[in-house]
Design an enzyme around this catalytic site. Sequence first.
Site, PDB file in Angstrom:
ATOM      1  N   HIS A 115      -3.315  -4.321  -6.601  1.00 51.35           N
ATOM      2  CA  HIS A 115      -3.518  -5.502  -5.757  1.00 51.35           C
ATOM      3  C   HIS A 115      -3.691  -6.734  -6.647  1.00 51.35           C
ATOM      4  O   HIS A 115      -4.454  -6.707  -7.619  1.00 51.35           O
ATOM      5  CB  HIS A 115      -4.810  -5.377  -4.932  1.00 51.35           C
ATOM      6  CG  HIS A 115      -4.815  -4.295  -3.908  1.00 51.35           C
ATOM      7  ND1 HIS A 115      -4.646  -4.556  -2.566  1.00 51.35           N
ATOM      8  CD2 HIS A 115      -5.003  -2.955  -4.001  1.00 51.35           C
ATOM      9  CE1 HIS A 115      -4.739  -3.412  -1.883  1.00 51.35           C
ATOM     10  NE2 HIS A 115      -4.954  -2.427  -2.734  1.00 51.35           N
ATOM     11  N   GLY A 159     -11.367   4.023  -1.536  1.00 50.64           N
ATOM     12  CA  GLY A 159     -10.793   3.135  -0.530  1.00 50.64           C
ATOM     13  C   GLY A 159      -9.283   3.162  -0.455  1.00 50.64           C
ATOM     14  O   GLY A 159      -8.695   2.438   0.352  1.00 50.64           O
ATOM     15  N   GLN A 160      -8.622   3.985  -1.276  1.00 56.05           N
ATOM     16  CA  GLN A 160      -7.146   4.042  -1.254  1.00 56.05           C
ATOM     17  C   GLN A 160      -6.681   4.596   0.094  1.00 56.05           C
ATOM     18  O   GLN A 160      -7.154   5.642   0.547  1.00 56.05           O
ATOM     19  CB  GLN A 160      -6.627   4.935  -2.393  1.00 56.05           C
ATOM     20  CG  GLN A 160      -5.105   4.949  -2.494  1.00 56.05           C
ATOM     21  CD  GLN A 160      -4.594   5.727  -3.710  1.00 56.05           C
ATOM     22  OE1 GLN A 160      -5.376   6.284  -4.485  1.00 56.05           O
ATOM     23  NE2 GLN A 160      -3.286   5.760  -3.883  1.00 56.05           N
ATOM     24  N   HIS A 212      -0.653   1.451  -6.244  1.00 57.11           N
ATOM     25  CA  HIS A 212      -0.287   0.032  -6.176  1.00 57.11           C
ATOM     26  C   HIS A 212      -1.434  -0.797  -6.738  1.00 57.11           C
ATOM     27  O   HIS A 212      -2.603  -0.461  -6.552  1.00 57.11           O
ATOM     28  CB  HIS A 212       0.014  -0.387  -4.724  1.00 57.11           C
ATOM     29  CG  HIS A 212      -1.002   0.092  -3.753  1.00 57.11           C
ATOM     30  ND1 HIS A 212      -1.048   1.386  -3.315  1.00 57.11           N
ATOM     31  CD2 HIS A 212      -2.033  -0.550  -3.173  1.00 57.11           C
ATOM     32  CE1 HIS A 212      -2.071   1.528  -2.479  1.00 57.11           C
ATOM     33  NE2 HIS A 212      -2.688   0.371  -2.385  1.00 57.11           N
ATOM     34  N   VAL A 220      -3.026   4.071   1.048  1.00 51.68           N
ATOM     35  CA  VAL A 220      -1.612   4.428   0.874  1.00 51.68           C
ATOM     36  C   VAL A 220      -1.523   5.221  -0.435  1.00 51.68           C
ATOM     37  O   VAL A 220      -1.861   4.706  -1.509  1.00 51.68           O
ATOM     38  CB  VAL A 220      -0.698   3.176   0.817  1.00 51.68           C
ATOM     39  CG1 VAL A 220       0.753   3.595   0.610  1.00 51.68           C
ATOM     40  CG2 VAL A 220      -0.841   2.350   2.101  1.00 51.68           C
TER      41      VAL A 220
HETATM   42  P1  AMP Z   1      -5.117   0.594  -0.473  1.00 50.99           P
HETATM   43  O1  AMP Z   1      -6.237   0.591   0.506  1.00 50.99           O
HETATM   44  O2  AMP Z   1      -5.523   0.227  -1.861  1.00 50.99           O
HETATM   45  O3  AMP Z   1      -4.344   1.893  -0.414  1.00 50.99           O
HETATM   46  O4  AMP Z   1      -4.158  -0.576  -0.023  1.00 50.99           O
HETATM   47  C1  AMP Z   1      -3.102  -0.444   0.844  1.00 50.99           C
HETATM   48  C2  AMP Z   1      -2.610  -1.824   1.145  1.00 50.99           C
HETATM   49  O5  AMP Z   1      -1.352  -1.736   1.775  1.00 50.99           O
HETATM   50  C3  AMP Z   1      -3.524  -2.605   2.086  1.00 50.99           C
HETATM   51  O6  AMP Z   1      -3.945  -3.810   1.448  1.00 50.99           O
HETATM   52  C4  AMP Z   1      -2.655  -2.862   3.295  1.00 50.99           C
HETATM   53  O7  AMP Z   1      -2.894  -4.120   3.859  1.00 50.99           O
HETATM   54  C5  AMP Z   1      -1.264  -2.757   2.730  1.00 50.99           C
HETATM   55  N1  AMP Z   1      -0.249  -2.345   3.679  1.00 50.99           N
HETATM   56  C6  AMP Z   1      -0.340  -1.398   4.625  1.00 50.99           C
HETATM   57  N2  AMP Z   1       0.828  -1.268   5.285  1.00 50.99           N
HETATM   58  C7  AMP Z   1       1.687  -2.155   4.721  1.00 50.99           C
HETATM   59  C8  AMP Z   1       3.049  -2.518   4.969  1.00 50.99           C
HETATM   60  N3  AMP Z   1       3.785  -1.936   5.910  1.00 50.99           N
HETATM   61  N4  AMP Z   1       3.596  -3.499   4.215  1.00 50.99           N
HETATM   62  C9  AMP Z   1       2.870  -4.105   3.233  1.00 50.99           C
HETATM   63  N5  AMP Z   1       1.588  -3.805   2.967  1.00 50.99           N
HETATM   64  C10 AMP Z   1       0.998  -2.845   3.698  1.00 50.99           C
END
Ligand code: AMP
Length: 120
Positions: free
Chosen positions: A94, A85-86, A92, A88
């Site tokens: 959560h 599910g990643q 990071h 970005v």
């Molecule tokens: P993941 O799916 O674990 O890669 O989580 C990525 C997270 O980044 C998600 O919870 C998104 O809501 C968050 N996200 C995406 N774009 C941004 C942004 N510009 N600023 C802050 N959080 C973001």
Amino acid sequence: MNNIFCEINDYILENEVAYAIFDKFPVNEGHMLFIPKRHVKDFFDLTRNERESIFELVDEGKKLLDEKYSPDGYNVGVNCGEVSGQTVMHVHVHLIPRYTGDTSCPKGGVRGVIPDKMKY
Ligand code: AMP
């Protein structure tokens, strides 16, 4: 390796190695992300110092959220790889505050990554 987090500079918390921001699309009020300053995709490629520095901030973030929102619990989690599910590709952690009644049946928590297997 530029990614969406590189454009953010309003850190909520910071130390030499990592920083914390509020998630732009929060699962719940106060949803925070903890990010190493070094560009690393995968949690398992972090150094011990990076892990410790990130989790120092997680502790600080929890205190901050306790004071600000008084949540009833938390989920802490990391998605490692697209299949998990990643979205970005800069690791990071959560920190998701949980509030009584935010979902009708919370049993299983992070097991919900595969919704059919959440309950046991
Ligand atoms: P993941 O799916 O674990 O890669 O989580 C990525 C997270 O980044 C998600 O919870 C998104 O809501 C968050 N996200 C995406 N774009 C941004 C942004 N510009 N600023 C802050 N959080 C973001």
